[in-house]
Design a protein around this motif. Sequence first.
Motif, PDB file in Angstrom:
ATOM      1  N   TYR A  16       0.841  -1.210   0.000  1.00 35.68           N
ATOM      2  CA  TYR A  16       0.000   0.000   0.000  1.00 35.68           C
ATOM      3  C   TYR A  16       0.867   1.248   0.000  1.00 35.68           C
ATOM      4  O   TYR A  16       0.586   2.217  -0.729  1.00 35.68           O
ATOM      5  CB  TYR A  16      -0.912  -0.043   1.228  1.00 35.68           C
ATOM      6  N   LEU A  19       2.400   1.767  -3.455  1.00 35.16           N
ATOM      7  CA  LEU A  19       1.486   2.126  -4.539  1.00 35.16           C
ATOM      8  C   LEU A  19       0.802   3.466  -4.318  1.00 35.16           C
ATOM      9  O   LEU A  19       0.456   4.143  -5.271  1.00 35.16           O
ATOM     10  CB  LEU A  19       0.416   1.042  -4.679  1.00 35.16           C
ATOM     11  N   ARG A  20       0.601   3.874  -3.083  1.00 34.65           N
ATOM     12  CA  ARG A  20      -0.300   4.987  -2.818  1.00 34.65           C
ATOM     13  C   ARG A  20       0.425   6.287  -2.496  1.00 34.65           C
ATOM     14  O   ARG A  20      -0.039   7.358  -2.866  1.00 34.65           O
ATOM     15  CB  ARG A  20      -1.216   4.584  -1.653  1.00 34.65           C
ATOM     16  N   ARG A  22       3.064   9.477  -2.242  1.00 34.02           N
ATOM     17  CA  ARG A  22       3.694  10.295  -3.268  1.00 34.02           C
ATOM     18  C   ARG A  22       5.063  10.803  -2.877  1.00 34.02           C
ATOM     19  O   ARG A  22       5.730  11.429  -3.671  1.00 34.02           O
ATOM     20  CB  ARG A  22       2.802  11.494  -3.551  1.00 34.02           C
ATOM     21  N   ASP A 103       8.328  15.131  -4.130  1.00 33.36           N
ATOM     22  CA  ASP A 103       7.001  14.763  -4.622  1.00 33.36           C
ATOM     23  C   ASP A 103       7.105  14.212  -6.042  1.00 33.36           C
ATOM     24  O   ASP A 103       7.616  14.876  -6.938  1.00 33.36           O
ATOM     25  CB  ASP A 103       6.112  16.016  -4.617  1.00 33.36           C
ATOM     26  N   THR A 105       4.813  13.568  -8.259  1.00 26.33           N
ATOM     27  CA  THR A 105       3.976  14.172  -9.300  1.00 26.33           C
ATOM     28  C   THR A 105       4.634  15.433  -9.860  1.00 26.33           C
ATOM     29  O   THR A 105       4.586  15.686 -11.058  1.00 26.33           O
ATOM     30  CB  THR A 105       2.606  14.522  -8.717  1.00 26.33           C
ATOM     31  N   LYS A 106       5.280  16.201  -8.984  1.00 25.61           N
ATOM     32  CA  LYS A 106       5.964  17.394  -9.471  1.00 25.61           C
ATOM     33  C   LYS A 106       7.180  17.025 -10.312  1.00 25.61           C
ATOM     34  O   LYS A 106       7.492  17.708 -11.283  1.00 25.61           O
ATOM     35  CB  LYS A 106       6.385  18.267  -8.301  1.00 25.61           C
TER      36      LYS A 106
ATOM     37  N   PRO C  75       6.253  20.299   2.237  1.00 27.66           N
ATOM     38  CA  PRO C  75       4.870  19.938   1.932  1.00 27.66           C
ATOM     39  C   PRO C  75       4.787  19.236   0.586  1.00 27.66           C
ATOM     40  O   PRO C  75       5.478  19.597  -0.360  1.00 27.66           O
ATOM     41  CB  PRO C  75       4.173  21.296   1.887  1.00 27.66           C
ATOM     42  N   PHE C  76       3.953  18.226   0.529  1.00 29.01           N
ATOM     43  CA  PHE C  76       3.765  17.571  -0.766  1.00 29.01           C
ATOM     44  C   PHE C  76       2.284  17.463  -1.055  1.00 29.01           C
ATOM     45  O   PHE C  76       1.451  17.462  -0.176  1.00 29.01           O
ATOM     46  CB  PHE C  76       4.449  16.210  -0.819  1.00 29.01           C
ATOM     47  N   SER C  77       1.956  17.375  -2.321  1.00 28.67           N
ATOM     48  CA  SER C  77       0.592  17.603  -2.763  1.00 28.67           C
ATOM     49  C   SER C  77      -0.303  16.428  -2.407  1.00 28.67           C
ATOM     50  O   SER C  77       0.104  15.276  -2.473  1.00 28.67           O
ATOM     51  CB  SER C  77       0.575  17.792  -4.267  1.00 28.67           C
ATOM     52  N   SER C  79      -3.576  16.616  -3.679  1.00 25.49           N
ATOM     53  CA  SER C  79      -4.658  16.684  -4.653  1.00 25.49           C
ATOM     54  C   SER C  79      -4.480  15.582  -5.693  1.00 25.49           C
ATOM     55  O   SER C  79      -3.641  14.706  -5.561  1.00 25.49           O
ATOM     56  CB  SER C  79      -4.641  18.043  -5.335  1.00 25.49           C
ATOM     57  N   GLY C  80      -5.290  15.653  -6.759  1.00 26.82           N
ATOM     58  CA  GLY C  80      -5.184  14.636  -7.789  1.00 26.82           C
ATOM     59  C   GLY C  80      -6.325  13.647  -7.694  1.00 26.82           C
ATOM     60  O   GLY C  80      -7.300  13.856  -6.988  1.00 26.82           O
ATOM     61  N   ARG C  81      -6.166  12.543  -8.433  1.00 22.08           N
ATOM     62  CA  ARG C  81      -7.258  11.573  -8.510  1.00 22.08           C
ATOM     63  C   ARG C  81      -7.186  10.657  -7.301  1.00 22.08           C
ATOM     64  O   ARG C  81      -6.668   9.554  -7.346  1.00 22.08           O
ATOM     65  CB  ARG C  81      -7.133  10.792  -9.807  1.00 22.08           C
ATOM     66  N   TRP C  82      -7.746  11.145  -6.200  1.00 25.24           N
ATOM     67  CA  TRP C  82      -7.600  10.460  -4.934  1.00 25.24           C
ATOM     68  C   TRP C  82      -8.368   9.136  -4.951  1.00 25.24           C
ATOM     69  O   TRP C  82      -7.827   8.080  -4.615  1.00 25.24           O
ATOM     70  CB  TRP C  82      -8.125  11.376  -3.837  1.00 25.24           C
ATOM     71  N   ASN C  85      -6.916   6.379  -7.396  1.00 22.61           N
ATOM     72  CA  ASN C  85      -5.688   5.758  -6.921  1.00 22.61           C
ATOM     73  C   ASN C  85      -5.961   4.775  -5.795  1.00 22.61           C
ATOM     74  O   ASN C  85      -5.407   3.671  -5.767  1.00 22.61           O
ATOM     75  CB  ASN C  85      -4.719   6.833  -6.432  1.00 22.61           C
ATOM     76  N   THR C  86      -6.816   5.176  -4.852  1.00 23.16           N
ATOM     77  CA  THR C  86      -7.126   4.291  -3.735  1.00 23.16           C
ATOM     78  C   THR C  86      -7.823   3.024  -4.213  1.00 23.16           C
ATOM     79  O   THR C  86      -7.532   1.927  -3.727  1.00 23.16           O
ATOM     80  CB  THR C  86      -8.006   5.035  -2.720  1.00 23.16           C
ATOM     81  N   THR C  89      -5.317   0.703  -5.767  1.00 21.49           N
ATOM     82  CA  THR C  89      -4.470   0.098  -4.743  1.00 21.49           C
ATOM     83  C   THR C  89      -5.190  -1.016  -4.000  1.00 21.49           C
ATOM     84  O   THR C  89      -4.639  -2.106  -3.793  1.00 21.49           O
ATOM     85  CB  THR C  89      -4.016   1.189  -3.757  1.00 21.49           C
TER      86      THR C  89
END
Lengths: 112, 151, 182
Positions: A16, A19-20, A22, A103, A105-106, C75-77, C79-82, C85-86, C89
Amino acid sequence: MSVYFLNFVLFSIGLYCVLRKRNLIKIIIGLIICEYAVNLFLILVGYKMNGRSPIYAPQQEIVNMVDPLPQVLVLTSIVISLATTALVIAVAIRIYEKYHTFDITKIRRLKG
Amino acid sequence: MNSENNNGMSLIIKTVTRLTVGFIFIYGIYIVLHGHVSPGGGFAGGVIIALSFVNLMLAYGKEELYKRVPKTVLSLFESIGAIMFLSIALLGFTGGYFFYDWFVYKGEPFSIFSAGTMPLSNIAIAIKVASGLFAIFLVLILLRVTSGEEE
Amino acid sequence: MLELHLILIFVIIGAIIAVEIKDLLSSVVAVSAAGLGLCIIFLMLKAPDVAITQLVVEIFLLVILIRATIRRDLPFSVSGRWFFNTLITVVFIGMFLTVAFICLKQLPEFGSPLMRVSSFYLKEGFDKTQATNLISSILLGFRAYDTLGEATILFTSVIAVLVVIRKKGRKEVMEKEDKDEF
Protein backbone atom coordinates in the motif's frame (compact mmCIF):
# COMPACT_ATOMS: atom_id res chain seq x y z
CA MET A 1 -1.36 -20.39 10.16
CA SER A 2 -2.28 -17.13 11.86
CA VAL A 3 1.39 -16.18 11.82
CA TYR A 4 1.33 -16.40 8.03
CA PHE A 5 -1.76 -14.20 7.99
CA LEU A 6 -0.06 -11.49 10.06
CA ASN A 7 2.92 -11.72 7.74
CA PHE A 8 0.68 -11.12 4.73
CA VAL A 9 -0.80 -8.12 6.49
CA LEU A 10 2.71 -6.73 6.95
CA PHE A 11 3.44 -7.22 3.26
CA SER A 12 0.16 -5.54 2.32
CA ILE A 13 1.10 -2.46 4.35
CA GLY A 14 4.35 -2.18 2.43
CA LEU A 15 2.55 -2.68 -0.88
CA TYR A 16 0.00 0.00 0.00
CA CYS A 17 2.78 2.41 0.89
CA VAL A 18 4.60 1.79 -2.40
CA LEU A 19 1.49 2.13 -4.54
CA ARG A 20 -0.30 4.99 -2.82
CA LYS A 21 2.18 7.43 -1.32
CA ARG A 22 3.69 10.29 -3.27
CA ASN A 23 6.75 11.04 -1.20
CA LEU A 24 9.94 9.36 -2.40
CA ILE A 25 11.16 8.61 1.11
CA LYS A 26 7.79 7.04 1.94
CA ILE A 27 8.14 4.80 -1.12
CA ILE A 28 11.60 3.72 0.05
CA ILE A 29 10.14 2.95 3.49
CA GLY A 30 7.47 0.84 1.81
CA LEU A 31 10.16 -1.11 0.00
CA ILE A 32 11.94 -1.71 3.30
CA ILE A 33 8.74 -3.01 4.91
CA CYS A 34 8.20 -5.39 1.97
CA GLU A 35 11.74 -6.72 2.45
CA TYR A 36 11.02 -7.30 6.14
CA ALA A 37 7.91 -9.31 5.30
CA VAL A 38 9.65 -11.48 2.72
CA ASN A 39 12.61 -12.24 5.02
CA LEU A 40 10.27 -13.09 7.87
CA PHE A 41 8.23 -15.39 5.62
CA LEU A 42 11.30 -17.36 4.59
CA ILE A 43 12.39 -17.79 8.20
CA LEU A 44 8.88 -18.83 9.25
CA VAL A 45 8.76 -21.55 6.60
CA GLY A 46 11.96 -23.09 7.93
CA TYR A 47 10.99 -23.12 11.60
CA LYS A 48 10.60 -26.45 13.32
CA MET A 49 8.52 -26.71 16.47
CA ASN A 50 10.70 -26.86 19.60
CA GLY A 51 13.79 -26.85 17.44
CA ARG A 52 17.32 -25.76 18.23
CA SER A 53 19.47 -23.39 16.26
CA PRO A 54 21.80 -25.18 13.80
CA ILE A 55 25.04 -24.71 15.74
CA TYR A 56 26.88 -27.55 17.41
CA ALA A 57 27.91 -27.25 21.04
CA PRO A 58 30.98 -28.86 22.66
CA GLN A 59 29.67 -31.27 25.27
CA GLN A 60 26.17 -32.06 24.16
CA GLU A 61 24.47 -33.63 21.23
CA ILE A 62 21.87 -31.44 19.59
CA VAL A 63 19.05 -33.06 17.71
CA ASN A 64 15.92 -31.53 16.20
CA MET A 65 17.58 -28.62 14.46
CA VAL A 66 15.63 -26.05 12.48
CA ASP A 67 16.02 -25.77 8.73
CA PRO A 68 19.30 -23.96 8.02
CA LEU A 69 18.81 -23.35 4.30
CA PRO A 70 16.26 -20.47 4.49
CA GLN A 71 18.45 -18.76 7.09
CA VAL A 72 21.35 -18.78 4.67
CA LEU A 73 19.20 -17.36 1.90
CA VAL A 74 17.86 -14.63 4.19
CA LEU A 75 21.38 -13.80 5.34
CA THR A 76 22.32 -13.18 1.73
CA SER A 77 19.09 -11.30 1.08
CA ILE A 78 19.51 -8.83 3.95
CA VAL A 79 22.86 -7.58 2.70
CA ILE A 80 21.59 -7.31 -0.88
CA SER A 81 18.58 -5.32 0.32
CA LEU A 82 20.91 -2.98 2.22
CA ALA A 83 22.96 -2.38 -0.93
CA THR A 84 19.94 -1.74 -3.13
CA THR A 85 18.37 0.54 -0.52
CA ALA A 86 21.56 2.59 -0.35
CA LEU A 87 21.47 2.92 -4.14
CA VAL A 88 17.82 4.03 -4.09
CA ILE A 89 18.58 6.61 -1.38
CA ALA A 90 21.45 7.95 -3.47
CA VAL A 91 19.13 8.33 -6.45
CA ALA A 92 16.58 10.08 -4.23
CA ILE A 93 19.15 12.57 -2.95
CA ARG A 94 20.22 13.27 -6.53
CA ILE A 95 16.59 13.84 -7.56
CA TYR A 96 16.21 16.27 -4.66
CA GLU A 97 19.26 18.18 -5.83
CA LYS A 98 17.83 18.51 -9.31
CA TYR A 99 14.14 19.19 -8.64
CA HIS A 100 14.18 20.49 -5.00
CA THR A 101 11.31 18.22 -4.02
CA PHE A 102 10.47 14.67 -3.07
CA ASP A 103 7.00 14.76 -4.62
CA ILE A 104 6.85 12.38 -7.56
CA THR A 105 3.98 14.17 -9.30
CA LYS A 106 5.96 17.39 -9.47
CA ILE A 107 8.96 15.51 -10.75
CA ARG A 108 6.80 14.06 -13.50
CA ARG A 109 5.47 17.51 -14.36
CA LEU A 110 8.90 19.04 -14.58
CA LYS A 111 10.12 16.37 -16.93
CA GLY A 112 7.94 17.74 -19.68
CA MET B 1 26.61 18.91 7.28
CA ASN B 2 26.63 22.68 7.57
CA SER B 3 29.72 24.72 8.20
CA GLU B 4 29.72 24.91 11.98
CA ASN B 5 29.47 21.14 12.30
CA ASN B 6 32.70 20.53 10.51
CA ASN B 7 34.72 20.33 13.66
CA GLY B 8 32.63 17.59 15.15
CA MET B 9 30.41 17.36 18.17
CA SER B 10 30.98 18.52 21.75
CA LEU B 11 33.76 17.44 24.07
CA ILE B 12 31.67 14.82 25.90
CA ILE B 13 30.82 12.96 22.72
CA LYS B 14 34.41 13.12 21.55
CA THR B 15 35.71 11.69 24.82
CA VAL B 16 33.18 8.86 24.98
CA THR B 17 33.82 8.00 21.35
CA ARG B 18 37.56 7.91 21.91
CA LEU B 19 37.09 5.52 24.80
CA THR B 20 34.62 3.14 23.18
CA VAL B 21 35.37 3.01 19.49
CA GLY B 22 38.28 0.63 19.93
CA PHE B 23 36.07 -1.89 21.70
CA ILE B 24 33.53 -1.75 18.89
CA PHE B 25 36.28 -2.39 16.36
CA ILE B 26 37.66 -5.32 18.36
CA TYR B 27 34.17 -6.76 18.73
CA GLY B 28 33.78 -6.66 14.96
CA ILE B 29 37.06 -8.52 14.51
CA TYR B 30 35.92 -11.09 17.11
CA ILE B 31 32.64 -11.62 15.24
CA VAL B 32 34.55 -12.15 12.00
CA LEU B 33 37.15 -14.55 13.37
CA HIS B 34 34.63 -16.69 15.22
CA GLY B 35 32.22 -16.85 12.33
CA HIS B 36 32.55 -20.58 11.81
CA VAL B 37 32.16 -21.69 15.42
CA SER B 38 29.52 -19.31 16.76
CA PRO B 39 26.86 -16.96 15.37
CA GLY B 40 28.24 -14.16 13.32
CA GLY B 41 30.25 -14.19 10.16
CA GLY B 42 31.70 -11.94 7.56
CA PHE B 43 28.67 -9.78 6.83
CA ALA B 44 27.79 -8.86 10.40
CA GLY B 45 31.40 -8.32 11.42
CA GLY B 46 32.08 -6.20 8.38
CA VAL B 47 29.11 -3.97 9.08
CA ILE B 48 30.20 -3.59 12.72
CA ILE B 49 33.70 -2.50 11.61
CA ALA B 50 32.14 -0.02 9.19
CA LEU B 51 29.91 1.30 12.00
CA SER B 52 32.94 1.95 14.20
CA PHE B 53 34.38 4.20 11.50
CA VAL B 54 30.98 5.83 11.09
CA ASN B 55 30.99 6.55 14.81
CA LEU B 56 34.42 8.17 14.57
CA MET B 57 33.32 10.28 11.67
CA LEU B 58 30.09 11.46 13.29
CA ALA B 59 31.96 12.51 16.42
CA TYR B 60 35.04 14.14 14.95
CA GLY B 61 33.74 15.66 11.74
CA LYS B 62 34.48 14.86 8.17
CA GLU B 63 37.72 16.74 7.68
CA GLU B 64 39.48 14.88 10.47
CA LEU B 65 38.66 11.49 9.05
CA TYR B 66 39.04 12.42 5.43
CA LYS B 67 42.63 13.44 6.10
CA ARG B 68 43.44 9.97 7.41
CA VAL B 69 41.24 7.72 5.30
CA PRO B 70 41.16 8.97 1.73
CA LYS B 71 38.83 7.44 -0.79
CA THR B 72 41.56 5.63 -2.69
CA VAL B 73 42.38 3.59 0.41
CA LEU B 74 38.77 2.47 0.63
CA SER B 75 38.57 1.39 -3.00
CA LEU B 76 41.93 -0.35 -2.60
CA PHE B 77 40.63 -2.31 0.39
CA GLU B 78 37.43 -3.25 -1.38
CA SER B 79 39.36 -4.54 -4.38
CA ILE B 80 41.65 -6.47 -2.05
CA GLY B 81 38.63 -8.14 -0.45
CA ALA B 82 37.09 -9.09 -3.78
CA ILE B 83 40.36 -10.42 -5.21
CA MET B 84 41.06 -12.38 -2.02
CA PHE B 85 37.68 -14.09 -2.05
CA LEU B 86 37.95 -14.87 -5.74
CA SER B 87 41.46 -16.25 -5.44
CA ILE B 88 40.39 -18.48 -2.55
CA ALA B 89 37.71 -19.80 -4.86
CA LEU B 90 40.08 -20.18 -7.80
CA LEU B 91 42.72 -22.01 -5.76
CA GLY B 92 40.17 -24.77 -5.42
CA PHE B 93 41.09 -25.87 -8.92
CA THR B 94 44.21 -27.44 -7.44
CA GLY B 95 41.87 -30.02 -5.96
CA GLY B 96 39.54 -30.28 -8.91
CA TYR B 97 36.68 -27.83 -8.69
CA PHE B 98 35.64 -24.31 -7.76
CA PHE B 99 35.55 -23.58 -4.02
CA TYR B 100 37.36 -26.80 -3.21
CA ASP B 101 38.63 -26.83 0.34
CA TRP B 102 42.35 -26.76 -0.37
CA PHE B 103 43.55 -26.59 3.22
CA VAL B 104 45.33 -29.78 4.21
CA TYR B 105 45.23 -29.08 7.94
CA LYS B 106 41.65 -29.29 9.09
CA GLY B 107 42.29 -28.60 12.76
CA GLU B 108 40.31 -29.34 15.88
CA PRO B 109 36.61 -28.53 15.93
CA PHE B 110 35.52 -25.59 18.12
CA SER B 111 38.82 -23.78 17.64
CA ILE B 112 39.63 -20.80 15.48
CA PHE B 113 42.03 -22.65 13.22
CA SER B 114 39.60 -25.15 11.83
CA ALA B 115 37.20 -25.60 8.94
CA GLY B 116 39.73 -25.12 6.16
CA THR B 117 39.28 -22.01 4.05
CA MET B 118 36.28 -20.62 5.91
CA PRO B 119 38.09 -18.15 8.19
CA LEU B 120 39.96 -16.77 5.19
CA SER B 121 36.72 -16.36 3.26
CA ASN B 122 35.14 -14.65 6.26
CA ILE B 123 38.04 -12.19 6.51
CA ALA B 124 37.83 -11.43 2.79
CA ILE B 125 34.08 -10.80 2.94
CA ALA B 126 34.48 -8.65 6.06
CA ILE B 127 37.12 -6.43 4.42
CA LYS B 128 34.94 -6.06 1.36
CA VAL B 129 31.72 -5.28 3.21
CA ALA B 130 33.36 -2.85 5.65
CA SER B 131 35.13 -0.80 3.03
CA GLY B 132 32.17 -0.83 0.64
CA LEU B 133 29.61 0.30 3.19
CA PHE B 134 31.90 2.95 4.62
CA ALA B 135 32.51 4.25 1.11
CA ILE B 136 28.75 4.53 0.59
CA PHE B 137 28.38 6.41 3.88
CA LEU B 138 31.29 8.72 3.12
CA VAL B 139 29.94 9.62 -0.30
CA LEU B 140 26.44 10.23 1.02
CA ILE B 141 27.70 12.45 3.83
CA LEU B 142 30.20 14.46 1.85
CA LEU B 143 27.64 15.48 -0.75
CA ARG B 144 27.02 19.12 0.00
CA VAL B 145 23.43 20.30 0.10
CA THR B 146 23.93 23.48 -1.85
CA SER B 147 21.22 23.71 -4.44
CA GLY B 148 18.40 23.55 -1.91
CA GLU B 149 18.97 27.09 -0.67
CA GLU B 150 20.03 28.77 -3.86
CA GLU B 151 16.81 29.21 -5.78
CA MET C 1 3.76 -19.15 20.27
CA LEU C 2 1.75 -16.31 21.78
CA GLU C 3 4.74 -14.02 22.23
CA LEU C 4 5.59 -14.41 18.55
CA HIS C 5 2.17 -13.06 17.64
CA LEU C 6 2.53 -10.18 20.08
CA ILE C 7 5.87 -9.01 18.73
CA LEU C 8 4.62 -9.43 15.16
CA ILE C 9 1.65 -7.21 15.99
CA PHE C 10 4.14 -4.68 17.41
CA VAL C 11 6.04 -4.79 14.10
CA ILE C 12 2.80 -4.25 12.18
CA ILE C 13 1.86 -1.26 14.35
CA GLY C 14 5.30 0.21 13.77
CA ALA C 15 4.89 -0.24 10.03
CA ILE C 16 1.46 1.43 10.05
CA ILE C 17 2.83 4.40 11.99
CA ALA C 18 5.76 4.65 9.61
CA VAL C 19 3.43 4.70 6.63
CA GLU C 20 0.84 7.10 7.95
CA ILE C 21 2.72 9.72 9.96
CA LYS C 22 3.37 13.11 8.38
CA ASP C 23 6.87 13.87 9.66
CA LEU C 24 9.58 12.10 7.70
CA LEU C 25 12.05 11.78 10.57
CA SER C 26 9.41 10.16 12.81
CA SER C 27 8.60 7.81 9.97
CA VAL C 28 12.23 6.72 9.70
CA VAL C 29 12.44 6.13 13.45
CA ALA C 30 9.21 4.09 13.39
CA VAL C 31 10.43 1.84 10.59
CA SER C 32 13.65 1.32 12.48
CA ALA C 33 11.69 0.26 15.57
CA ALA C 34 9.83 -2.24 13.39
CA GLY C 35 13.15 -3.64 12.20
CA LEU C 36 14.41 -4.07 15.75
CA GLY C 37 11.21 -5.94 16.62
CA LEU C 38 11.87 -8.15 13.63
CA CYS C 39 15.33 -8.85 15.05
CA ILE C 40 13.74 -10.18 18.26
CA ILE C 41 11.43 -12.40 16.15
CA PHE C 42 14.43 -13.85 14.33
CA LEU C 43 16.03 -14.61 17.66
CA MET C 44 12.87 -16.39 18.83
CA LEU C 45 12.71 -18.43 15.64
CA LYS C 46 16.19 -19.83 16.42
CA ALA C 47 18.11 -17.89 13.80
CA PRO C 48 20.85 -16.03 15.70
CA ASP C 49 22.99 -15.29 12.64
CA VAL C 50 20.13 -13.57 10.89
CA ALA C 51 19.28 -11.68 14.08
CA ILE C 52 22.79 -10.26 14.43
CA THR C 53 22.93 -9.26 10.78
CA GLN C 54 19.46 -7.69 10.89
CA LEU C 55 20.34 -5.67 14.01
CA VAL C 56 23.54 -4.28 12.57
CA VAL C 57 22.13 -3.59 9.11
CA GLU C 58 19.16 -1.84 10.68
CA ILE C 59 21.37 0.67 12.47
CA PHE C 60 23.36 1.37 9.31
CA LEU C 61 20.12 1.88 7.40
CA LEU C 62 18.88 4.27 10.10
CA VAL C 63 21.99 6.42 9.74
CA ILE C 64 21.68 6.58 5.96
CA LEU C 65 17.94 7.31 6.03
CA ILE C 66 18.38 10.11 8.55
CA ARG C 67 21.01 11.59 6.25
CA ALA C 68 18.50 11.49 3.42
CA THR C 69 15.64 13.07 5.37
CA ILE C 70 17.27 15.66 7.59
CA ARG C 71 15.84 19.19 7.25
CA ARG C 72 13.65 18.08 4.33
CA ASP C 73 10.10 17.90 5.67
CA LEU C 74 8.56 19.71 2.75
CA PRO C 75 4.87 19.94 1.93
CA PHE C 76 3.77 17.57 -0.77
CA SER C 77 0.59 17.60 -2.76
CA VAL C 78 -2.50 15.69 -1.73
CA SER C 79 -4.66 16.68 -4.65
CA GLY C 80 -5.18 14.64 -7.79
CA ARG C 81 -7.26 11.57 -8.51
CA TRP C 82 -7.60 10.46 -4.93
CA PHE C 83 -10.49 8.01 -5.32
CA PHE C 84 -9.12 6.36 -8.45
CA ASN C 85 -5.69 5.76 -6.92
CA THR C 86 -7.13 4.29 -3.73
CA LEU C 87 -9.44 2.01 -5.71
CA ILE C 88 -6.58 0.69 -7.84
CA THR C 89 -4.47 0.10 -4.74
CA VAL C 90 -7.22 -1.75 -2.89
CA VAL C 91 -7.97 -3.93 -5.91
CA PHE C 92 -4.31 -4.79 -6.30
CA ILE C 93 -3.87 -5.70 -2.63
CA GLY C 94 -7.05 -7.78 -2.78
CA MET C 95 -5.70 -9.71 -5.75
CA PHE C 96 -2.44 -10.31 -3.92
CA LEU C 97 -4.18 -11.56 -0.78
CA THR C 98 -6.42 -13.90 -2.78
CA VAL C 99 -3.50 -15.51 -4.58
CA ALA C 100 -1.55 -15.68 -1.33
CA PHE C 101 -4.34 -17.54 0.47
CA ILE C 102 -4.69 -20.00 -2.40
CA CYS C 103 -0.96 -20.65 -2.22
CA LEU C 104 -1.05 -20.90 1.57
CA LYS C 105 -2.94 -24.19 1.40
CA GLN C 106 -0.01 -25.80 -0.40
CA LEU C 107 2.46 -24.90 2.31
CA PRO C 108 3.34 -27.37 5.06
CA GLU C 109 1.97 -26.69 8.53
CA PHE C 110 3.77 -24.10 10.64
CA GLY C 111 6.38 -25.88 12.72
CA SER C 112 6.96 -28.92 10.55
CA PRO C 113 8.99 -27.98 7.49
CA LEU C 114 9.87 -30.16 4.54
CA MET C 115 13.60 -30.66 4.93
CA ARG C 116 14.41 -32.56 1.79
CA VAL C 117 17.56 -30.64 0.89
CA SER C 118 18.63 -29.58 4.35
CA SER C 119 18.61 -33.08 5.79
CA PHE C 120 21.65 -33.75 3.65
CA TYR C 121 23.32 -30.63 5.03
CA LEU C 122 22.44 -31.53 8.59
CA LYS C 123 23.79 -35.05 8.15
CA GLU C 124 26.95 -34.41 6.18
CA GLY C 125 27.80 -30.78 6.93
CA PHE C 126 29.99 -31.24 9.96
CA ASP C 127 31.96 -34.17 8.51
CA LYS C 128 32.68 -32.49 5.21
CA THR C 129 33.63 -29.01 6.34
CA GLN C 130 34.58 -29.31 10.05
CA ALA C 131 32.70 -26.10 10.80
CA THR C 132 30.51 -26.24 13.88
CA ASN C 133 28.30 -23.42 12.69
CA LEU C 134 26.20 -25.11 10.04
CA ILE C 135 25.01 -21.83 8.57
CA SER C 136 28.59 -20.80 7.92
CA SER C 137 29.35 -24.19 6.42
CA ILE C 138 26.46 -23.87 4.00
CA LEU C 139 27.16 -20.23 3.24
CA LEU C 140 30.85 -20.70 2.48
CA GLY C 141 31.04 -24.37 1.67
CA PHE C 142 28.07 -25.93 -0.06
CA ARG C 143 26.57 -22.77 -1.49
CA ALA C 144 29.56 -20.51 -1.94
CA TYR C 145 28.42 -19.54 -5.41
CA ASP C 146 25.55 -17.62 -3.80
CA THR C 147 27.99 -15.72 -1.64
CA LEU C 148 30.14 -14.90 -4.66
CA GLY C 149 27.12 -13.50 -6.51
CA GLU C 150 26.12 -11.52 -3.44
CA ALA C 151 29.60 -10.02 -3.17
CA THR C 152 29.36 -9.08 -6.85
CA ILE C 153 26.04 -7.34 -6.26
CA LEU C 154 27.50 -5.39 -3.33
CA PHE C 155 30.50 -4.35 -5.44
CA THR C 156 28.24 -3.21 -8.28
CA SER C 157 26.03 -1.29 -5.87
CA VAL C 158 28.97 0.58 -4.35
CA ILE C 159 30.20 1.54 -7.81
CA ALA C 160 26.69 2.66 -8.78
CA VAL C 161 26.40 4.89 -5.70
CA LEU C 162 29.78 6.43 -6.48
CA VAL C 163 28.64 7.10 -10.03
CA VAL C 164 25.23 8.54 -9.13
CA ILE C 165 26.60 10.95 -6.53
CA ARG C 166 29.43 12.41 -8.50
CA LYS C 167 30.64 15.95 -8.62
CA LYS C 168 32.52 16.03 -11.87
CA GLY C 169 31.49 15.10 -15.36
CA ARG C 170 28.56 17.45 -15.71
CA LYS C 171 29.19 20.90 -17.02
CA GLU C 172 27.31 23.18 -14.66
CA VAL C 173 28.47 21.20 -11.67
CA MET C 174 32.06 21.61 -12.78
CA GLU C 175 31.69 25.33 -13.19
CA LYS C 176 29.94 25.76 -9.87
CA GLU C 177 32.22 23.71 -7.70
CA ASP C 178 35.52 23.75 -9.44
CA LYS C 179 37.66 24.09 -6.37
CA ASP C 180 35.73 21.51 -4.39
CA GLU C 181 37.86 18.42 -4.54
CA PHE C 182 35.48 15.64 -3.65
